[in-house]
Design an enzyme around this catalytic site. Sequence first.
Site, PDB file in Angstrom:
ATOM      1  CD  GLU A  93      43.933  45.548  26.420  1.00  0.00           C
ATOM      2  OE1 GLU A  93      44.152  46.143  25.826  1.00  0.00           O
ATOM      3  OE2 GLU A  93      43.168  44.403  26.029  1.00  0.00           O
TER       4      GLU A  93
ATOM      5  CG  HIS B 136      47.964  46.528  23.801  1.00  0.00           C
ATOM      6  ND1 HIS B 136      48.507  45.835  22.556  1.00  0.00           N
ATOM      7  CD2 HIS B 136      46.533  45.544  24.139  1.00  0.00           C
ATOM      8  CE1 HIS B 136      48.110  44.634  23.154  1.00  0.00           C
ATOM      9  NE2 HIS B 136      47.419  44.211  23.494  1.00  0.00           N
TER      10      HIS B 136
END
Length: 362
Positions: free
Chosen positions: A23, A26
């Site tokens: 994550e 991203h």
Amino acid sequence: METVVVYTLAAVLVLGLLIFVHELGHFVVAKASGVSVLRFSLGFGPKIFGRRVGETEYVVSAVPLGGYVKMLGEEPDEEGTAEAAADPRRSFATQPLAKRFAIVFAGPFFNLAFSWVCLLFVAAAYGVMAPSDEPVVGGLIKGLPAAQAGLEQGDKILALDGQPVDTWDGLADRITASGGKKLELTVERGGSRKEIEIAPEKTVNRNIFGEEVGESYRIGIERAMNTREVPVIEAPWVATQQVAFYSELIVLSLVKMVQGKISTREIGGPITIARVAGQRAQSGLKGLLEFMAFLGVNLGILNLLPIPVLDGGHLLFFAIEAAIRRPLTSRYREMAQQVGLFLLVSLMLFAVYNDIYRWIQG
């Protein structure tokens, strides 16, 4: 009980760190691209706790098997549509295709990069395991002649039928060429020598995937492994080779599973991950880092599969958009994502079933 606690903590550490890294990929690229990130969540479902810093809410959610980064304008009907309309430059949906591709691709890429860093550290700090060229017994295969005849791990084979043996390959070639005829091995063990008679047995040879690749005469000994020190300047290349090997192994395994050449029983879920993570944690930092690197490559490669809901599904949508020069309609995307979610949930349930089946079978 202590073992269960260790295994659980190791699994939470490994999975939590790998999800965070994914994550983070991203998140970092989205921020660098000027996209507004509304939420950074470790886990899915209800929020356990969280804190807002600037425009982003950082939370830990109840279901630990995953995570997500929520960006402004990621979906047309999402929370924040008004803000996206007010400042379209910060909306994910208004970014050029190349930027959107980079943001989505960054998750799997960060997993691969993290695995590379783990393997780089292992190579520089501990060295790498390399096959020994000496004719030393590294292990025994249960049920084959060597174990039955009394050979032991660490035995050095000096001669075969009175003829000196200098290398592992020379030993293996002569055993293969024996045609099953009984052989007399001169073995060195603990500073003394002894003679052991063994009749090689014709066995099926299997590759790393368990596929049959012919037959040969064997006695059931495994090659010894030595630790080779790696100069710091060479460690990055060693880590790159290992990441490439893991990636190829995972892709080939998936292909062979689809072809039916590998049983779907090999698919493991969270229980298997917890068990292996716990075992590696107990073996030391080296083993844990190697397992984390392999799992990180797994996560990176699997997320690139062209299945809606996964990053690879979004990249597939972008490829279609580039081909037809317009985004897919929300109706088609939603239908594809529902199918992808069904496949993903089915796969997770099957993996858990395999875990439970293995546990029951011992």
